[in-house]
Design a protein around this motif. Structure first.
Motif, PDB file in Angstrom:
ATOM      1  N   ALA A   1      34.208  42.828  36.075  1.00 37.24           N
ATOM      2  CA  ALA A   1      35.456  42.245  35.559  1.00 37.24           C
ATOM      3  C   ALA A   1      36.405  43.356  35.094  1.00 37.24           C
ATOM      4  O   ALA A   1      37.629  43.252  35.258  1.00 37.24           O
ATOM      5  CB  ALA A   1      35.147  41.285  34.414  1.00 37.24           C
TER       6      ALA A   1
ATOM      7  N   VAL B   1      35.352  37.418  43.241  1.00 39.54           N
ATOM      8  CA  VAL B   1      36.534  37.571  42.364  1.00 39.54           C
ATOM      9  C   VAL B   1      37.155  38.949  42.553  1.00 39.54           C
ATOM     10  O   VAL B   1      38.368  39.113  42.437  1.00 39.54           O
ATOM     11  CB  VAL B   1      36.153  37.420  40.871  1.00 39.54           C
ATOM     12  CG1 VAL B   1      37.403  37.218  40.030  1.00 39.54           C
ATOM     13  CG2 VAL B   1      35.215  36.273  40.636  1.00 39.54           C
ATOM     14  N   THR B   2      36.328  39.937  42.839  1.00 44.20           N
ATOM     15  CA  THR B   2      36.840  41.303  42.972  1.00 44.20           C
ATOM     16  C   THR B   2      37.589  41.507  44.277  1.00 44.20           C
ATOM     17  O   THR B   2      38.552  42.273  44.326  1.00 44.20           O
ATOM     18  CB  THR B   2      35.664  42.320  42.909  1.00 44.20           C
ATOM     19  OG1 THR B   2      34.935  42.099  41.703  1.00 44.20           O
ATOM     20  CG2 THR B   2      36.158  43.752  42.923  1.00 44.20           C
ATOM     21  N   THR B   3      37.148  40.837  45.345  1.00 45.50           N
ATOM     22  CA  THR B   3      37.702  41.146  46.663  1.00 45.50           C
ATOM     23  C   THR B   3      38.718  40.125  47.164  1.00 45.50           C
ATOM     24  O   THR B   3      39.274  40.297  48.235  1.00 45.50           O
ATOM     25  CB  THR B   3      36.566  41.258  47.701  1.00 45.50           C
ATOM     26  OG1 THR B   3      35.789  40.052  47.656  1.00 45.50           O
ATOM     27  CG2 THR B   3      35.670  42.443  47.412  1.00 45.50           C
TER      28      THR B   3
ATOM     29  N   PRO C   1      44.532  39.849  44.681  1.00 46.77           N
ATOM     30  CA  PRO C   1      44.514  40.276  43.271  1.00 46.77           C
ATOM     31  C   PRO C   1      45.118  39.274  42.295  1.00 46.77           C
ATOM     32  O   PRO C   1      44.751  39.276  41.110  1.00 46.77           O
ATOM     33  CB  PRO C   1      45.307  41.585  43.280  1.00 46.77           C
ATOM     34  CG  PRO C   1      46.050  41.609  44.562  1.00 46.77           C
ATOM     35  CD  PRO C   1      45.256  40.798  45.531  1.00 46.77           C
TER      36      PRO C   1
ATOM     37  N   ARG D   1      36.631  46.309  36.464  1.00 49.31           N
ATOM     38  CA  ARG D   1      37.229  46.831  37.710  1.00 49.31           C
ATOM     39  C   ARG D   1      38.359  45.917  38.168  1.00 49.31           C
ATOM     40  O   ARG D   1      39.406  46.359  38.647  1.00 49.31           O
ATOM     41  CB  ARG D   1      36.174  46.903  38.811  1.00 49.31           C
ATOM     42  CG  ARG D   1      35.149  48.009  38.605  1.00 49.31           C
ATOM     43  CD  ARG D   1      33.937  47.794  39.500  1.00 49.31           C
ATOM     44  NE  ARG D   1      34.266  47.606  40.902  1.00 49.31           N
ATOM     45  CZ  ARG D   1      33.543  46.857  41.754  1.00 49.31           C
ATOM     46  NH1 ARG D   1      32.467  46.233  41.329  1.00 49.31           N
ATOM     47  NH2 ARG D   1      33.895  46.727  43.002  1.00 49.31           N
ATOM     48  N   GLN D   2      38.117  44.609  38.035  1.00 52.92           N
ATOM     49  CA  GLN D   2      39.135  43.655  38.499  1.00 52.92           C
ATOM     50  C   GLN D   2      40.431  43.789  37.692  1.00 52.92           C
ATOM     51  O   GLN D   2      41.533  43.674  38.235  1.00 52.92           O
ATOM     52  CB  GLN D   2      38.601  42.227  38.363  1.00 52.92           C
ATOM     53  CG  GLN D   2      37.518  41.916  39.373  1.00 52.92           C
ATOM     54  CD  GLN D   2      36.615  40.807  38.880  1.00 52.92           C
ATOM     55  OE1 GLN D   2      36.972  40.050  37.996  1.00 52.92           O
ATOM     56  NE2 GLN D   2      35.443  40.715  39.470  1.00 52.92           N
TER      57      GLN D   2
ATOM     58  N   ARG E   1      42.455  46.655  38.809  1.00 50.14           N
ATOM     59  CA  ARG E   1      43.092  46.329  40.097  1.00 50.14           C
ATOM     60  C   ARG E   1      44.296  45.411  39.884  1.00 50.14           C
ATOM     61  O   ARG E   1      45.360  45.598  40.473  1.00 50.14           O
ATOM     62  CB  ARG E   1      42.039  45.657  40.971  1.00 50.14           C
ATOM     63  CG  ARG E   1      42.510  45.125  42.287  1.00 50.14           C
ATOM     64  CD  ARG E   1      41.298  44.691  43.102  1.00 50.14           C
ATOM     65  NE  ARG E   1      41.713  44.033  44.312  1.00 50.14           N
ATOM     66  CZ  ARG E   1      41.627  42.703  44.504  1.00 50.14           C
ATOM     67  NH1 ARG E   1      41.145  41.925  43.552  1.00 50.14           N
ATOM     68  NH2 ARG E   1      42.002  42.175  45.648  1.00 50.14           N
TER      69      ARG E   1
ATOM     70  N   THR F   1      42.505  36.588  41.752  1.00 50.36           N
ATOM     71  CA  THR F   1      41.491  37.078  40.814  1.00 50.36           C
ATOM     72  C   THR F   1      41.721  36.488  39.422  1.00 50.36           C
ATOM     73  O   THR F   1      40.777  36.111  38.731  1.00 50.36           O
ATOM     74  CB  THR F   1      41.521  38.617  40.737  1.00 50.36           C
ATOM     75  OG1 THR F   1      41.120  39.135  42.000  1.00 50.36           O
ATOM     76  CG2 THR F   1      40.584  39.149  39.663  1.00 50.36           C
TER      77      THR F   1
END
Lengths: 520, 98
Positions: free
Chosen positions: A100, A174-176, A179, A102-103, A106, A182
């Protein structure tokens, strides 16, 4: 005297700038299909660093004083069922929180409006804090719990455990994804709808089982989630200022309503009904209170004025609550050698409670616990997984095994896409795949790795063996005359076999393409 | 008008980490909102109201006998239902406009 929050916040906002040394494409890196130009965002928390650090320092002081006190006071050991189950749950929480973080980095880079970016940056710091808190909780348990085996391989387990695939698939999705999507997946569904059930609701369960450390960890984390919920709301209402975003938002809400139900919702249900002993409310009651009353009734329903409709599978989600935790328990308890904690099966008192909370439970799930009871002594050379016919297929979207709503009448199906057969647990997951098939192309599945291997070979490869080199970390009982070893598994003569794929179903059609493709 | 299948909730809630601060917050809020309800879940208190919850931090500080500010309040606010607004000396949670 320090400057007032509102004035300081406006001042911080005023020093935002567009860099002259790189172009917008280089700055934003990723594009989004949502329309963001000209939107006027809000940040209800008005968070900036000075206040943020002051607040977080106070939270840390309070939390770590609980840990210090618990070390000194020796208030008695916590409940064993709870502490063993938390080996699986805590290891997965730590990796989900890190992802999360990392997200948020991003999103802060990809979503332009300054007010939202400010909130995402604070959330990124929060998620790192949560990872550290959970890792420290794991360390604390390693130091103090009677059986540290399993806590010592927490991150390895989260990375290679077949059950943890559920968490990995959720958080990588959620990460990919887009954005901006997300935010809808993480901040609206995972954090607003579902995290309350665990981080607030289960904090009471942690305290009731004598685990004051985890109760404090969960609540100090959730106090940050309050801001994350506000980030999600701010992002959502900002997006809905532009009518072109409405169908895009609707599509994302429809996806994440089901996607979170089958992942975080399942983990909540399993924890609430099967990892506790001193129960207050059932998983179904908790989900109805937190998710369907407070979230859908008090939050989601208010989006109607923007033209947002209820998720199409909401009734199906609610209906699944009658079986969700019980089918999940068949999987987690039935496949105990593949896990890294000692299982504590249901007692007669547990079963009476389950029957009372879920009328008809004995008829639907009593058979499993009868079989389980016959397969706990290593001298009998009987493993419940073999008695049940082996592991089932796994969904290529959410990684649920194909045993839902019930093992006897599951909704699994397959579908050929680009010449390859794909397997899903439900119509909901098949629909998610059909709308974005490239997103769910898997590398190697569990069966690609282990088809044809003995059970002992799989467990050895995963590293779920204690320090003596032969005793298993996973055990079917909390306490027994002797623990299962890898030699006992060999004597059970079980070989992992890829099951036949389920038949296709014809009830899922692709959602009509929606307009989109806006950049910044 | 409401969505079919969705039960509308007008309830506004604040979930507070249980302890001395939370008890003071609840005492002030119950005095100001007689219809509000407090549920004790052990590790946290749930303050629930069928209307907005308006937290005046000076009043809470008076109850505690010390200065109380927004960061201190947000330290114990574990969760909420509704729409939150943070100002210099107050925090309010109101029903999301439908």
């Amino acid at each position: 005297m320090s400057m007032q929050i509102t004035r300081a916040y406006d001042r911080v906002k005023a020093i935002d700038w567009e860099p002259s040394y790189i172009g917008k494409d280089q700055k934003y890196v990723e594009s989004t299909r949502f329309f963001l130009k000209g939107l006027k965002p809000v940040d209800p928390f008005k968070t900036f660093l000075r206040e943020y650090f002051k607040m977080e320092q106070e939270k840390e002081n309070r939390h770590y004083s609980v840990l210090e006190a618990s070390s000194r006071l020796h208030s008695g050991p916590p409940d064993a069922r709870w502490m063993e189950s938390m080996k699986f749950i805590l290891s997965n929480l730590a990796t989900v929180e890190y992802a999360a973080g990392r997200q948020m980095g991003r999103m802060a880079r990809s979503v332009a409006p300054m007010e939202l970016r400010q909130g995402y940056m604070m959330q990124m710091l929060d998620e790192m804090r949560h990872t550290q808190l959970e890792m420290n909780n794991i360390r604390q348990n390693m130091r103090t719990w009677e059986d540290p085996a399993g806590y010592d391989i927490a991150l390895r387990g989260a990375g290679n455990n077949v059950g943890a695939g559920l968490f990995r698939a959720m958080i990588e999705d959620v990460t990919t994804c887009d954005p901006v999507e997300t935010s809808i997946g993480l901040q609206i569904f995972i954090e607003t709808a579902y995290s309350n059930v665990f981080f607030v609701g289960m904090s009471a369960a942690a305290a009731a089982h004598g685990d004051n450390t985890l109760a404090s960890t969960l609540l100090t984390i959730q106090s940050d989630e309050s801001r994350h919920m506000a980030n999600g709301w701010a992002t959502l209402v900002t997006l809905l200022q532009d009518d072109r975003n409405i169908p895009l938002v609707q599509q994302a809400l429809d996806k994440w309503s089901w996607r979170t139900h089958v992942s975080f919702g399942l983990a909540n249900a399993l924890s609430q009904d099967y990892f506790t002993k001193n129960r207050t409310e059932s998983a179904k009651e908790a989900a109805m209170r937190w998710v369907y009353d407070e979230f859908f009734g008090g939050f989601y329903q208010k989006l109607e004025r923007y033209g947002i409709k209820p998720p199409p599978r909401m009734e199906e989600q609610i209906a699944e609550l009658d079986n969700l935790s019980h089918s999940a328990a068949v999987y987690v308890f039935g496949a105990w050698p593949f896990f890294y904690h000692r299982a504590d099966p249901m007692t007669a008192a547990d079963m009476d409670w389950l029957e009372k909370k879920y009328p008809g439970w004995h008829g639907r799930f009593g058979w499993f616990w009868d079989s389980y009871a016959k397969c706990t002594d290593p001298n009998d050379r009987a493993i419940v997984l073999k008695e049940l016919g082996g592991l089932p297929n796994f969904c290529e979207v959410c990684q649920r095994p194909l045993i839902f709503p019930t093992p006897q009448a599951h909704s699994g199906r397959s579908r050929v896409h680009a010449g390859k057969n794909h397997i899903f647990c439900s119509a909901g997951c098949e629909e998610i795949f059909v709308n974005d098939p490239i997103h769910y192309q898997v590398g190697k599945s569990f069966y690609d790795l282990y088809h044809g291997c003995t059970l002992a070979e799989v467990v050895e490869h995963m590293g779920y063996i204690r320090d003596d080199g032969r005793t298993l970390m996973g055990q079917p009982l909390l306490r027994q005359n002797r623990m299962w070893t890898v030699d006992d598994l060999r004597r059970c003569d079980y070989v992992v076999q890829r099951p036949a794929p389920p038949p296709p179903a014809d009830d899922v059609k692709p959602v009509q393409e929606t307009a989109g493709g806006a950049a910044h | 008008m409401t969505h079919a299948g969705l039960k509308v909730s007008h309830k506004v809630t604040a979930k507070l980490i249980n302890g001395g601060d939370a008890e003071a917050v609840v005492a002030v809020m119950l005095a100001a909102n007689p219809s509000a309800v407090v549920k004790d879940y052990g590790s946290y208190l749930s303050l629930e109201n069928e209307g907005p919850l308006f937290f005046n931090l000076a009043d809470i500080g008076e109850e505690l006998g010390r200065k109380y500010d927004v960061p201190a309040f947000l330290t114990i606010l574990a969760s909420y239902t509704g729409q939150i607004d943070v100002q210099d000396d107050t925090v309010s949670i109101a029903e999301i406009a439908g």
